[in-house]
Write a protein that holds these residues in place. Structure first.
Motif, short mmCIF file in Angstrom:
data_model
loop_
_atom_site.label_atom_id
_atom_site.label_comp_id
_atom_site.label_asym_id
_atom_site.label_seq_id
_atom_site.Cartn_x
_atom_site.Cartn_y
_atom_site.Cartn_z
N SER A 685 1.17 -0.64 -0.40
CA SER A 685 0.07 0.14 -0.10
C SER A 685 0.94 1.36 0.07
O SER A 685 0.50 2.71 -0.98
CB SER A 685 -0.43 -0.52 1.18
N GLU A 686 1.61 0.84 0.17
CA GLU A 686 3.41 2.18 0.19
C GLU A 686 4.24 1.74 -0.04
O GLU A 686 4.68 0.94 1.32
CB GLU A 686 2.33 2.99 1.75
N ILE A 687 5.80 2.53 -0.25
CA ILE A 687 6.57 2.24 0.07
C ILE A 687 7.10 3.20 0.48
O ILE A 687 6.83 5.04 0.21
CB ILE A 687 7.23 1.89 -1.28
N ILE A 688 8.34 3.43 1.44
CA ILE A 688 8.76 4.80 1.77
C ILE A 688 10.87 4.30 2.03
O ILE A 688 10.86 3.17 1.83
CB ILE A 688 8.75 4.90 3.10
N ILE A 689 10.99 4.96 1.36
CA ILE A 689 12.48 5.47 1.09
C ILE A 689 13.36 6.49 1.96
O ILE A 689 12.71 7.34 1.71
CB ILE A 689 12.04 5.18 -0.53
N GLY A 690 14.39 6.29 3.16
CA GLY A 690 15.16 6.65 3.87
C GLY A 690 16.68 7.14 3.66
O GLY A 690 16.58 7.87 4.56
N ASP A 691 17.19 6.74 2.23
CA ASP A 691 18.99 6.74 2.48
C ASP A 691 18.92 7.20 0.92
O ASP A 691 19.85 6.37 0.27
CB ASP A 691 19.35 5.38 3.24
N THR A 692 18.33 8.59 0.80
CA THR A 692 19.39 8.95 -0.26
C THR A 692 19.42 10.26 -0.53
O THR A 692 19.46 11.24 -1.08
CB THR A 692 17.89 8.89 -1.88
N HIS A 693 19.83 10.84 0.64
CA HIS A 693 20.08 12.23 1.09
C HIS A 693 21.37 12.41 1.18
O HIS A 693 21.64 13.78 1.09
CB HIS A 693 19.90 12.37 2.42
#
Length: 1177
Positions: A685-693
Motif C-alpha cells: 500500500s505504501e513504500i518509504i525510502i529514507g537513504d538518498t540524502h
C-alpha cells in the motif's frame, strides 16, 4: 392491542368476563409479543406458559409476565372457550410508571429556549424528543450561529431530516453540510421517538429503532449556536410570529436538550423560555379515514344529495396512495345522461366529462400524486364550467353547455360489480389507498355512519384507519437499486448497478478470472465481483489467460520506475499506491486466491535498505492493512534480508542485500529485486525510502501490479461416502436474502445437500428423487417447497449445477440449464429468515438421508479436496478438440491434438508463407498394411476404419491462382483445393485416373481479397488410404501449384492432427520438413491491420499479402488430408520433359534426386510404404 405510548409493559394481565353464564371460562396464551414499527416485524418473543382465564362471570384473574417487555403491539390468541359455547373476553394490561410532559403546536406556535450567554459552543450534544404530526412538513428544532454553524430537525414530505453544519466559515458551508433522512409517512398520527447524539464530528441519529451513524464534514468539531434554540418553527429575526419555513403541527413530548427539560421550563414559565401559542396537552383531532383494500372490488357508494338552493355541485376529499393508475370518483349527471370521472393516470390527476359515447372532455393536473402523501382535490361547478383543484395548484376547468347536477349515486374509489348500481363502471383499476375529509356540497360525510350501515354502501373498506405503508423503507433493493412501489408490493430498478434480480442481489459479473475462462473468454479487462452477491461491488481487473494458470492482475496509479533523491529517515520519500480496487475488495481477492505475488524492483546508488551497523531499516513498505514491513523481495516475513542473501548470491556476501554494499556507481546487478508472495501482507500500500540524502545517493524503484491466480471456492470440493457424514458451519446471516450455488455428482437416488434450522424457520436443499431437486424453507408463513424436475436422471455420476435463492420478494431454484422455477413471496408475510443452528452440508442434524457423492464450488474450509471430475459435462472447458485433464485442484487443457493453443485451446496457430516456403507433414495411420497389392481393395475393410474425417484451415492471400491444399497418392489420385484465376475456391477430385476430374466451385466470389477465410471440409464414407509418389495433375491444378502460396495459414486441422502447429513446435521431428522461411504470425491481427489500410493502394499488395482480414467459411463434403506446396516442383518436372536438353535434364535430375531422397527418408522412418500420407503446405 396497540401501545400508543410505546412504553414498557410491567407484565400484569387481567382477564374478566362479564357474561352471566355459569361455568364460563376461557384459556388464552400470549402467543407472540412483537415489536412492530411501520408494520415491520423486528423481533418475536414466544411465551411458553399458558394463561388460564376466569371460570365464572365475576372473578378476575391476574398473571404477571416473567419480565418487562417493550413493544408497540400485543397480540392475544385464544386457545379455547367455555364449553357452553359463550364467547367473551376482556383483557387489561398495566404498563410501567411513566411521566409525560406534553406540548401542542398548532402550526403557528413555537418555543424559544434562550441561552444564558450570547452563544453556546458545544462539542457534545444529546437531544431527545417524541412527536406525532398531523402534517407531512414542519420544523421541529432549529439553531444557528453567526459563524455559519446550524442544526435543523424537520419533517419534509413525511420524512425526518437532520441538517447539521459544524464548519467555521460560511465559505465552505456547502461542502460541510450534512443532511441525513430517516423514516417515512411520519404524519400518521402515531408517536415517534427521536434521539440525536453528537460528539465532535461523530453523530448518531435515531428514529424509533432505526439508527444512522455518520460524520460531519468540514473543519469544525464544535456546534456554536447564538442566543437561542427554537422548537416548532424557525422565527424570522425581529418579526415575532413570522417563520422562514412551515411550522410543525402536532404534539411533542419529553423534549430534552442536553439534559434540560424544555417543555417543563415552558410550563413553569421560566424566563429562559419564550412560549408562543403553545398549549401543554395534546389534542386528539377527529380524523377518520377509510382504507380501500382491493384494486378490483373496493368502493364507497353515497346517495347524491338533493338539489341545493345554490346552483351547481361540489365534491372535496383527501387521498393518499402508491398506485399510479386508479379511479377516485365517478358520478352520473343530469339533466341528460352524462358522466364524470376523476382518476389517477400515470401519476397525474385526470378529470373526464362524458356527454355521449363519442364526445368527452378532459383536463389533467399534478405530477406524481401517487407519492404516498395526502393530497386535497376539489371538484365544483360554477356557471357553465367544471373546476378541478389539486392542493394549492391553479384550477383546471372544463367548459359546459348547460348547468349540471348530481344524479343517483356517487362512487368513491371504484364501482360495484353488480349491474343494478347505476351506470358506474371502472375505466381503470379501483382505488387502493386512503380517503378522508369527504365533503359533498360542503356537507361533511360521517364515515363511521357508513361503517354502521346507516349511510351509503361499501365493499372491502377498513374504517378509522389509514393502512398505508412504505414498502421502500427499509429499502430492500440491494447494491444501490432504486425502489419504487405500489400499494401491495415494491420493485427494484437495478439498471447501472451491476446486479440483477428481484432485489438486485445477483451480480452480473463472474467472481473471478477463472469464471471468465470457464465461460470461454480470452485475455482482457473484465469486471469481477470477488464476493458475488455480497455488499462489495465489482472491480475491473486484467485477466491473463495466456499461461496454464489464469492470473488476475490489479493495477494501481502508475507502475513505471521512479527515481528518488534527497530523502532521509527523518524526512523520507513516501509514495501511496491507489489500486483500482478498494481495500475490502483487495482483501477478498487475495484471501480467495491460491497464490498472490507482487514484484518489487529496487536499484541503488549509495542507497541502503538497512543500516549495516545495527540493522535498522532505512527503507520499508506497508502492507494492505498499513502495517510496517521491513523484509524485501524473495524473503520471508520477519527476516531482514533480501533474496540475494537467501540465495547466497549477493555481490558482497558480507551484506544481506546488494544495495547495503553502498557502492557509488550504477551497476546492472546492483539491485534487490524479487517477488513478495506472502498473501496476508499483499498488496503493497505504501513504500518509504529514507537513504538518498547523501551526495551522489539515489535510488530507482518500481512496484509491479498485484497478481493472483486460483479461485478457492470454484475448485473446493468434498466427497461424502456415508449417509451420516456431514460438514457443519456457523449459521450464515441470511435473514433478508440468500443465494446458494454448487455443483454435485452422485449415483444415489436421493440425499440432502444442505440444511439449516431455526426455532421454527428452516432452509433445505435436497435431491428428492433421481430426477428432482427440491428447495424448501419456512420464514414463518408455513413451509414452502420448490421442485425442479429434470427430463433425465441427475444421479448419472456427472456434474450438475444447482442454484437456489430466497429474498423478500421471491424464491427460486434452477438446475443446469432447465427453466427457472420461482415463487413470489406474500406481500404481507414474514420477511426475515431466522436461523439459529449450524449449517449442515452433505447431511442433516439428525444424521439421516445424507448425501452420497461430491459437492463442488462451495466454501468448505478445513476440508481437503477429494472429489475429482472437474472435466464433467457441467461446462465446456477445453475448446477445438482440446482434451480436459483432471487435477486435484482444477484442470488443464491438453492441446496436443488441436490446431489451437493456449490455456483453453482457443489461441490460433498461424504462419506467414513467403515465396518458396513449404511445410511437409508425414504421418502413419494405424491401419494394417497390405502385403498383397493385388488384393488391396478387398482387404481395406479389415484395416483402419474411420467413419468421419474433418479438415479445417484458415488462409488469407492476394494471389490467384494459388494452391491451398493437395492430397496425392502413388496411384495418381489426388484431391486439391485451389484458388482459380478469378480467385474463386475450387475443389478438384481425381479419384479414377481413367476419368476426367470433377471440379466443384462452392463460392463464385474471389477469395484472394486479402481477407481471412476459413475452410472446413467434412467426409463421411469409407476410408481412403494414400501413398506418395509422382503425381499426374491437370493443367489448372499444376498451374496453381507453380504459383505456390504466398499469404497466411492458421488453425490447420486434420482429424486429430495439427500439421501447421507441429511444424512450429516440433521442427526437429522426422514427421515434419520445412522449406523456405516460415514466420509465426497472427492472421486475425494482421487481418485487422490490413483492413484499416486497405485503401493505401495496390502497388504494395504483393509485399503486404500477409496482412489480411475477414472471414468466409466453406463447408464441403470430400475426402481430404492436409496442405502442400511441393506440387510446384511436380509441375516443373512436367515442364522439364518438354523443354530443351541439357538445362532441362539437369533441372529434372535435381528435382528427382531431391524427391527420391525425401521418399527414402520417409520409408526408412515408417518401414511401411503403403501407409504413408503426405501433407504439403
Amino acid at each position: 392491542m396497540e401501545n400508543k405510548c410505546k412504553k414498557s409493559w410491567q407484565g400484569i394481565i387481567q382477564r374478566e368476563d362479564r357474561r352471566e353464564s355459569n361455568g364460563h371460562h376461557c384459556s388464552i396464551t400470549v402467543n407472540t409479543v412483537s415489536t412492530r414499527i411501520k408494520n415491520d416485524f423486528f423481533s418475536v418473543l414466544t411465551l411458553l406458559q399458558k394463561f388460564t382465564g376466569n371460570s365464572d362471570a365475576d372473578s378476575v384473574v391476574h398473571h404477571k409476565l416473567p419480565q418487562p417487555v417493550r413493544t408497540r403491539f400485543l397480540r392475544f390468541v385464544p386457545l379455547d372457550w367455555s364449553s357452553n359455547g359463550w364467547v367473551g373476553l376482556r383483557v387489561d394490561v398495566y404498563g410501567c410508571a411513566y411521566k409525560s410532559y406534553l406540548a401542542d403546536f398548532d402550526g403557528r406556535s413555537s418555543l424559544l429556549y434562550r441561552f444564558n450567554q450570547k452563544s453556546m459552543s458545544t462539542v457534545k450534544d444529546v437531544i431527545v424528543l417524541r412527536f406525532k404530526s398531523r402534517q407531512a412538513d414542519g420544523v421541529l428544532l432549529h439553531g444557528e450561529g453567526q459563524r455559519g454553524d446550524y442544526i435543523t430537525l424537520e419533517l419534509h414530505r413525511g420524512r425526518l431530516a437532520l441538517h447539521l453544519n459544524l464548519d467555521d466559515t460560511r465559505v465552505r458551508s456547502s461542502s460541510a453540510r450534512a443532511v441525513v433522512t430517516l423514516g417515512s409517512l411520519l404524519d400518521d398520527q402515531h408517536w415517534h421517538s427521536v434521539l440525536i447524539e453528537r460528539f465532535n464530528k461523530q453523530v448518531n441519529f435515531t428514529l424509533d429503532r432505526y439508527t444512522q451513524h455518520f460524520r460531519t464534514k468540514g473543519d469544525g468539531d464544535s456546534l456554536e449556536v447564538d442566543y437561542e434554540l427554537s422548537f416548532g418553527g424557525i422565527p424570522l429575526p425581529g418579526k415575532p410570529g413570522t417563520f422562514l419555513r412551515r411550522n410543525f403541527h402536532g404534539c411533542m413530548e419529553n423534549l430534552y436538550y442536553n439534559g434540560v427539560n424544555v417543555i417543563d421550563l415552558a410550563k413553569r414559565r421560566k424566563p429562559q423560555i419564550y412560549s408562543g401559542n403553545v398549549t401543554f396537552s395534546c389534542s386528539e383531532p377527529q380524523l377518520v379515514a377509510a382504507t380501500f383494500l382491493s384494486s378490483s372490488g373496493s368502493f364507497l357508494s353515497l346517495a347524491a344529495p338533493p338539489p341545493s338552493a345554490v346552483e351547481g355541485l361540489s365534491v372535496r376529499f383527501q387521498f393518499r396512495t402508491w398506485n399510479g393508475d386508479s379511479l377516485l370518483f365517478s358520478g352520473q349527471l343530469r339533466p341528460v345522461s352524462q358522466h364524470l370521472w376523476l382518476q389517477i393516470s400515470s401519476g397525474r390527476l385526470h378529470l373526464t366529462h362524458q356527454t355521449s359515447q363519442l364526445k368527452t372532455s378532459e383536463v389533467s393536473t399534478g405530477q406524481k400524486v401517487n407519492d404516498g402523501l395526502w393530497h386535497s382535490v376539489s371538484l365544483s361547478t360554477r356557471g357553465l364550467q367544471i373546476s378541478m383543484t389539486l392542493d394549492s395548484e391553479p384550477a383546471s376547468t372544463i367548459q359546459l353547455l348547460e348547468n349540471l347536477e348530481l344524479d343517483k349515486s356517487l362512487f368513491f374509489g371504484g364501482c360495484p360489480r353488480t349491474l343494478d348500481e347505476g351506470n358506474c363502471k371502472n375505466p381503470t383499476m379501483a382505488f387502493q389507498g386512503c380517503m378522508r375529509f369527504i365533503l359533498i356540497n360542503n356537507q361533511p360525510i360521517n364515515i363511521l355512519l357508513v361503517q354502521r350501515g346507516l349511510l351509503g354502501n361499501y365493499n372491502q373498506l377498513q374504517f378509522d384507519i389509514c393502512g398505508i405503508r412504505d414498502r421502500c423503507l427499509p429499502n430492500f433493493c440491494e447494491h444501490g437499486g432504486r425502489c419504487s412501489q405500489t400499494w401491495s408490493s415494491f420493485y427494484c430498478d437495478c439498471s447501472g448497478t451491476g446486479y440483477s434480480g428481484a432485489t438486485c442481489h445477483n451480480s452480473i459479473y463472474e467472481n473471478s478470472c477463472e469464471g471468465y475462462r470457464l465461460a470461454g473468454s480470452s485475455s482482457g479487462y473484465f469486471s469481477i465481483d470477488p464476493d458475488g452477491s455480497g455488499p462489495m461491488g465489482p472491480v475491473q481487473v486484467y485477466c491473463n489467460m495466456t499461461e496454464n494458470k489464469v492470473w488476475t492482475v490489479v493495477n494501481y496509479n502508475g507502475t513505471n520506475p521512479v527515481r528518488v533523491q534527497g530523502s532521509s529517515v527523518e524526512s523520507p520519500y513516501i509514495m501511496h499506491f491507489n489500486y483500482s480496487a478498494s481495500p475490502e475488495q483487495l482483501h477478498a481477492l487475495v484471501v480467495g486466491s491460491d497464490q498472490c505475488q507482487q514484484e518489487v524492483m529496487y536499484r541503488c546508488r549509495k542507497s541502503r535498505l538497512y543500516n549495516p551497523w545495527d540493522g535498522t531499516p532505512l527503507s520499508w513498505w506497508r502492507d494492505r492493512g498499513g502495517e510496517k514491513r521491513t523484509y524485501w523481495s524473495g524473503s520471508l516475513p520477519g527476516v531482514q534480508q533480501c533474496s540475494c542473501s537467501l540465495e547466497e548470491n549477493c555481490l558482497d556476501m558480507s551484506y544481506f542485500c546488494n544495495c547495503d554494499s553502498d557502492q557509488d556507481t550504477w551497476y546492472t546487478l546492483l539491485n534487490d529485486t524479487g517477488l513478495l508472495s506472502y498473501r496476508d501482507h499483499l498488496p503493497v500500500s505504501e513504500i518509504i525510502i529514507g537513504d538518498t540524502h547523501r551526495p551522489g545517493s539515489e535510488a530507482i524503484y518500481s512496484v509491479g501490479p498485484l497478481r493472483c491466480h486460483g479461485y478457492k471456492s470454484l475448485w473446493n470440493a468434498v466427497s461424502f461416502y456415508q449417509e451420516f457424514s456431514y460438514i457443519h458451519f456457523p449459521a450464515p446471516q441470511v435473514e433478508l436474502s440468500a443465494d446458494i450455488s454448487f455443483y454435485f455428482k452422485t449415483g444415489a437416488p436421493s440425499g440432502v445437500f444442505l440444511e439449516n434450522l431455526g426455532l421454527r424457520d428452516f432452509i433445505k436443499v435436497e435431491l428428492s428423487s433421481q430426477s428432482a431437486v427440491t428447495f424448501s424453507f419456512d420464514v414463518g408463513d408455513g413451509p414452502v417447497l420448490l421442485t425442479v424436475k429434470s427430463p433425465v436422471p441427475l444421479n448419472d455420476r456427472q456434474w450438475h449445477w444447482v442454484r437456489v435463492e430466497r429474498n423478500v420478494k421471491e424464491a427460486s431454484v434452477q438446475v443446469d440449464q432447465l427453466p427457472l422455477r420461482f415463487l413470489e413471496a406474500p406481500s404481507d408475510g414474514h420477511i426475515r429468515l431466522q436461523l439459529t443452528s449450524q449449517l449442515f452440508v452433505g447431511g442433516m442434524a439428525s444424521r439421516q438421508r445424507g448425501f452420497l457423492g461430491c459437492i463442488r464450488a462451495k466454501l468448505t474450509p478445513g476440508v481437503s479436496p477429494g472429489c475429482p471430475g472437474h472435466c464433467g459435462k457441467s461446462a465446456e472447458l477445453c475448446h477445438n478438440q482440446g482434451r480436459c485433464i483432471e487435477q486435484s485442484s482444477g484442470y488443464v487443457c491438453d492441446c496436443t491434438h488441436s490446431a489451437f493453443g493456449g490455456p483453453s485451446c482457443k489461441e490460433e496457430v498461424s504462419v506467414s508463407f513467403e515465396k518458396g516456403s513449404s511445410v511437409t507433414y508425414t504421418f502413419q495411420e494405424p491401419f494394417s498394411f497390405i502385403r498383397n497389392s493385388s488384393s488391396q481393395a478387398s482387404s481395406m475393410s479389415t484395416g483402419y476404419s474411420k467413419a468421419v474425417e474433418n479438415v479445417a484451415f484458415s488462409f488469407q492471400t492476394t494471389q490467384a491462382p494459388a494452391m491451398l491444399l493437395i492430397i496425392s497418392t502413388f496411384s495418381q489420385q489426388y484431391v486439391a483445393v485451389i484458388l482459380a484465376h478469378n480467385g474463386s475456391l475450387q475443389l478438384w477430385y481425381q479419384l479414377h485416373k481413367e476419368r476426367r476430374p470433377d471440379v466443384f466451385s462452392p463460392r463464385p466470389l474471389s477469395l484472394a481479397d486479402g481477407r481471412l477465410h476459413q475452410v472446413r471440409i467434412h467426409r463421411e464414407a469409407k476410408d481412403i488410404y494414400l501413398q506418395a509418389r509422382n503425381d499426374v495433375l491437370e493443367d489448372d491444378v499444376a498451374l496453381a501449384g507453380t504459383k505456390g502460396f504466398v499469404g497466411c495459414f492458421s488453425s490447420v486441422q486434420y482429424n486429430h492432427v495439427a500439421p501447421l502447429k507441429a511444424a512450429l513446435l516440433n521442427r526437429g521431428s522426422s514427421l515434419v520438413s520445412v522449406r523456405g522461411q516460415l514466420v509465426e504470425s497472427n492472421c486475425g491481427a494482421l487481418a485487422d491491420l490490413t483492413t484499416s489500410n486497405s485503401h493505401a493502394g495496390e502497388r504494395n499488395s504483393q509485399h503486404e499479402s500477409a496482412v489480411i482480414g475477414g472471414v468466409v467459411t466453406a463447408v464441403v463434403f470430400s475426402t481430404l488430408c492436409v496442405v502442400a506446396a511441393m506440387v510446384r516442383f511436380l509441375h516443373r518436372h512436367q515442364q522439364a520433359q518438354r523443354a530443351s536438353s541439357l538445362q532441362e535434364k539437369e533441372h529434372q535430375r535435381r528435382l528427382e534426386a531431391a524427391y527420391h531422397a525425401e521418399l527414402h527418408l520417409r520409408n526408412s522412418a515408417f518401414h511401411v510404404q503403403d501407409s504413408i500420407k503426405e501433407y504439403y503446405i
